[in-house]
Structures are given as C-alpha cells and as structure tokens.
Design an enzyme around this catalytic site. Structure first.
Site, PDB file in Angstrom:
ATOM      1  N   ASP A  71     -27.025  35.667  29.004  1.00  0.00           N
ATOM      2  CA  ASP A  71     -27.414  34.204  30.153  1.00  0.00           C
ATOM      3  C   ASP A  71     -26.022  34.111  30.494  1.00  0.00           C
ATOM      4  O   ASP A  71     -25.947  34.008  31.673  1.00  0.00           O
ATOM      5  CB  ASP A  71     -27.967  32.793  28.918  1.00  0.00           C
ATOM      6  CG  ASP A  71     -29.121  32.793  28.575  1.00  0.00           C
ATOM      7  OD1 ASP A  71     -29.666  33.743  28.616  1.00  0.00           O
ATOM      8  OD2 ASP A  71     -28.639  32.288  27.563  1.00  0.00           O
ATOM      9  N   SER A  80     -27.166  26.402  20.079  1.00  0.00           N
ATOM     10  CA  SER A  80     -28.317  27.044  19.244  1.00  0.00           C
ATOM     11  C   SER A  80     -29.019  27.560  20.629  1.00  0.00           C
ATOM     12  O   SER A  80     -29.247  26.331  21.290  1.00  0.00           O
ATOM     13  CB  SER A  80     -29.172  26.704  18.123  1.00  0.00           C
ATOM     14  OG  SER A  80     -30.467  26.621  18.444  1.00  0.00           O
ATOM     15  N   LYS A  81     -29.980  28.856  20.764  1.00  0.00           N
ATOM     16  CA  LYS A  81     -30.898  28.427  22.004  1.00  0.00           C
ATOM     17  C   LYS A  81     -31.917  27.851  22.342  1.00  0.00           C
ATOM     18  O   LYS A  81     -31.760  27.072  23.086  1.00  0.00           O
ATOM     19  CB  LYS A  81     -31.009  30.535  22.086  1.00  0.00           C
ATOM     20  CG  LYS A  81     -32.007  30.893  23.176  1.00  0.00           C
ATOM     21  CD  LYS A  81     -31.264  30.437  24.341  1.00  0.00           C
ATOM     22  CE  LYS A  81     -31.664  31.837  25.301  1.00  0.00           C
ATOM     23  NZ  LYS A  81     -31.133  32.253  26.613  1.00  0.00           N
ATOM     24  N   ARG A  82     -32.211  27.007  20.978  1.00  0.00           N
ATOM     25  CA  ARG A  82     -33.857  26.354  21.357  1.00  0.00           C
ATOM     26  C   ARG A  82     -33.126  24.659  21.535  1.00  0.00           C
ATOM     27  O   ARG A  82     -33.336  24.373  22.206  1.00  0.00           O
ATOM     28  CB  ARG A  82     -34.286  25.727  19.362  1.00  0.00           C
ATOM     29  CG  ARG A  82     -33.886  27.418  19.102  1.00  0.00           C
ATOM     30  CD  ARG A  82     -35.563  26.833  17.414  1.00  0.00           C
ATOM     31  NE  ARG A  82     -35.125  26.607  16.883  1.00  0.00           N
ATOM     32  CZ  ARG A  82     -34.250  27.108  16.196  1.00  0.00           C
ATOM     33  NH1 ARG A  82     -34.073  28.296  16.057  1.00  0.00           N
ATOM     34  NH2 ARG A  82     -33.350  26.517  14.901  1.00  0.00           N
TER      35      ARG A  82
END
Length: 497
Positions: free
Chosen positions: A282, A272-274
C-alpha cells in the site's frame, strides 16, 4: 558457529509492516554477522492461505532488497522450504515424543471438547485440556488406531515444575507448567500445528536465532519443553515488541467517543490491515520510496548508536545490532514517515525524481504537452509523498473554478479590485511576447519592467497572475513558471476568461 536466521511468513496475503520489520531485522542480523538468511513458507494453516500470497512474499522481499540465501525459489541444503511439502517428516518426530512419554494420542471428539469448553466458561475458567486420553493403555491406543479412529497428537506438559527460556530483549522468562495446555502437535488431517512445525523446522534447518513478534512469548516455554524432550539446544530467542499506531476511539457504530470535555479520545493499538492500516505494498502504491520505508521501519524498535537517522540498506548491514532493540512498543507515525520520504525525495537526482514522478504526472496531465523536466524541478522540493503530485498539478490540465476572494492577500497588498487593475495592465505585456520567445527569463524581464513602469508592487501583479492562471494559492512555482509551462496560448486564454 555460523549464524542462521529465518523469516517464516504465512501466505495469507499482503506484507504487513510488522512482518516487513521482522524480515528486515532477521536479514540485517544475518548480514552483520556473515550468516545465512533463510526464507521458509509456513502454510500449515491452509484454511487461511490466500492464492498468490507466496508471490507477494517473493515480490515484497525482492522490492525491499532482502535477498535470501535459501528458500523455496532458490533451494538450499535444507529443502524443501515450504511446510506443506515437508509434511511427511513431522509425524515421525511426534511419534518419537509419544514413545518417550512427552506426547500422546488423543481421540477426543470435537463434541466432547466443546462440552468441556462450555463447562469451563460456566465456571469462569480458562479451558485447558484435561489429559483425558493420556492414560489410555498402549493396547487401547493401538486398537483405536487400527480401527481408523480420527486422532491428534498432543504435547504432554508436566503437571508440576517450571518451563522457561531466555530472550535477548526480555531476559529470563519462566512460567508454571500447571498453567500450560497440552497443545496439539499433529492435527487430525496429518499436518503439524504451527507450534510443532516451527520447532522441527528450526532445528533441522540449523536456525541459531529466532526473531518473531512478542505475541509468541507465551508459547516459547512450550517450545523449549519440546527442545528439552528431544535433547536439542534451543535457538537464541529475540521476541520483538509490536508496531503500534495511534487512533481515535470509536463506539460500536463507528462514531468517535468523546471525553467529558467533548474531545475525541486517542488510543494506541496494534497495526492491522483490518483497521485500514497500510501494508508495505500500500505504501509503495501511495508513492512512498522503498528506501525511505525501509529506513523508517528499521528505526521502529531499534536505536542506532548516536543521533544519525538516515541509512542505506548496505550501511544498515554494518550498523544493526541486537543491543539496540527496544523493550517498548514502537509507534508508527505517518507524519514522521512523510518527513522521511520527503527527505529521500530531496536526495534523489533530478533524473531519478523525474522517473519516479512520471506515473503521477500521467494521472493528471497530458505529459506530451508540457516540459515535464521543468515541472519536476519545481516539484522536487515541495513533494513529501508522490501521490500528492496529481492534486498539485491538475490545474495545468484545466483551470479549476475558484473563489475570487483568493485575489485578496494582505501580504501582497492585493484584493479583487487591485487584481483587476493588475491583470488589465499585464495582459498586453504578455500578448506582446512572441511565442518563440515565451521563456521564463523573458516573461520575468518583460513583466517586472512593466510593474516598475506602472508604479505597482510586485506582489500586486504576480499574486493575481498566479491565481488567474492556476485557481490556487499554493502552486509549484510562481506566475512566471506557470505561464511558461502553460504556454502562451493557454495563458492568454485564461487571462481572457
């Protein structure tokens, strides 16, 4: 029948690595079978849409080499390929379901629904719509529509029986209809929900194979009920297992949780990016090569026949098959990706590596002052990820402060006292080399001759020389390469200091 696959991302920002893998599999299967790869933008949830995200999707696919045959930017026979631009086509299909009894108008207010959810929660039950509006008479429905009352259109799930579908990975899956909710097909704003729009779009675009994450397994029975209601043949479903990563379990304050032995507890979770996990963009910004990322991501959940691991994209078009897809979640291992990337770096031509490395050289040194071609030659076999370069070469710009204990090296039989003697011996040798003759070969020959004449061990001189010039025990190249790249003036300055 020609295979037609689709990649249907929502424009919510970056390209998640799970999304990239789905796009890869979808693309590769279309190419393997001589089919078509379609890009569709699913933007019905406009509250989550991020400005510029569609451009990110285009750029990511282009960078990855995944060229779509049809899509918003290239057109095609099923245009438009953006759901919000197709909004006028969904309501007639929903009304068709209303006429056949497979859907109905619902006028329930948000307040009523919230009250029903609260009551279900009190009983410890999962909220499921109670079909309150299903039994409204046709006349009552028309009266309320004419009055302009807000409404949604809900799917009428059968109260009994089974809903099922077949999946390439999971086989035959069926659930009791009594466990399914009457989900909304058309929202109050007139836009379709994802669950409805993707069924209509997949059918009208002739999609034959649907590849998506297994989080949609629970929704697939409802999709098939819609296909049955319309009398359509459903596509072949391929629900992909998630991309997971290993992490340290943390408490609510973000501190690592320890087991009874005081060791950190490792957990496996979905990427998850979160949570700080990298996106495709990235990884590229960190200095991973596109081909390495693509090759590695394909192998997260798919096994080729045999032991081979390295494939070009063109080779994957011939090798990819559905039989190799795994039923087990794949673990994203950054160490394995680093190794993959390092192998790809090693396979670059010297010219290609220099081109890739140059932006990273410029972050650390004035490239006009140094022989960057030679520096690249020294680095190519040492670098796994390009973002390692600045820290590896920053001493060329300015020698950092260092601990004199670095002079101590048992293998080289040196310590600060021996180093002082060695540097005192080698300094006039270097000073005597004309600047016009300051080459690696001359440095090697003159210094090695002086070491032999002094009766010292090679390491006793070359190790301290490397340390005094770089301030580091690990460098690209040894003392002669560093001295050559620094040039005579800087080399002598560092020796003098």
């Amino acid at each position: 029948m020609q295979v037609r696959t689709r990649f249907a991302p929502s424009p919510t920002g970056y390209m998640h690595l799970g999304n990239l893998r789905t796009a890869l599999y979808t693309y590769l299967y279309a190419r393997r079978t001589g089919g078509k790869f379609i890009l569709r933008i699913e933007d019905t949830d406009q509250g989550r849409e991020v400005k510029g995200a569609v451009d990110v999707i285009y750029k990511s696919l282009q960078t990855a080499g995944l060229e779509h045959d049809e899509g918003p930017d290239v057109g095609g026979p099923c245009a438009p390929y953006v759901q919000s631009e197709r909004r006028g086509m969904y309501l007639p299909y929903a009304k068709q379901l209303v006429e056949s009894g497979h859907a109905y108008y619902c006028f329930c207010t948000e307040e009523r629904l919230e009250q029903a959810r609260a009551e279900a929660e009190k009983k410890g039950e999962t909220f499921k719509y109670d079909k309150h509006c299903l039994h409204l008479s046709r006349e009552e429905v028309q009266r309320r529509l004419d009055a302009g009352e807000p409404y949604v259109i809900r799917q009428n799930i059968p109260a009994e029986g089974k809903a099922s579908f077949d999946d390439v990975i999971y086989g035959h899956v069926e659930v009791d209809c009594s466990t399914l909710d009457d989900n909304v097909l058309i929202k109050a704003d007139g836009l379709p929900t994802y669950n409805f729009a993707n069924v209509i779009d997949d059918h009208t675009m002739g999609i034959t194979h649907v590849m998506r994450g297994n989080e949609y397994l629970s929704s697939a029975p409802k999709y098939n009920l819609l296909y049955e209601a319309f009398g359509w043949t459903p596509p072949t479903y391929v629900h992909l297992t998630p991309v997971m990563c290993r992490d340290i379990q943390k408490d609510k304050d973000g501190h690592p949780v320890l087991d009874e032995n005081g060791q950190t507890i490792e957990i496996t979770r979905k990427m998850s990016k979160r949570k700080g996990d990298p996106s495709f963009e990235d990884l590229l910004a960190q200095g991973y090569l596109v081909d390495a990322v693509i090759n590695y991501m394909v192998l997260l959940g798919w096994s080729p026949r045999g032991e081979r691991e390295f494939y070009t994209l063109n080779e994957l078009k011939q090798a990819f098959d559905l039989e190799g897809l795994s039923k087990s979640p794949a673990i994203f291992d950054i160490a394995k990706l680093n190794w993959f990337n390092g192998e790809y770096i090693r396979r670059l031509s010297p010219e290609a590596f220099l081109e890739a490395a140059m932006p990273w050289f410029e972050k650390a040194i004035d490239v006009k002052r140094f022989d960057v071609k030679r520096l690249a030659e020294l680095l190519q076999n040492r670098v796994d990820v390009l973002n390692q370069i600045p820290e590896m070469i920053d001493f060329f710009a300015e020698r950092p402060a260092f601990d004199p204990e670095l002079y101590t090296n048992k293998k080289m039989k040196t310590n600060p006292d021996v180093a002082a003697q060695a540097l005192e011996m080698v300094r006039p040798v270097l000073e005597a080399i004309p600047e016009a003759e300051w080459t690696e070969a001359n440095l090697h020959d003159r210094v090695m001759a002086a070491i032999a004449e002094a009766g010292m061990k090679n390491g006793q001189v070359l190790w301290p020389l490397r340390i005094v010039l770089s301030g580091k025990s690990s460098t690209p190249g040894g003392a002669f390469e560093i001295a050559y790249l620094l040039g005579k003036e800087e080399t002598m300055k560092r020796l003098a200091n």
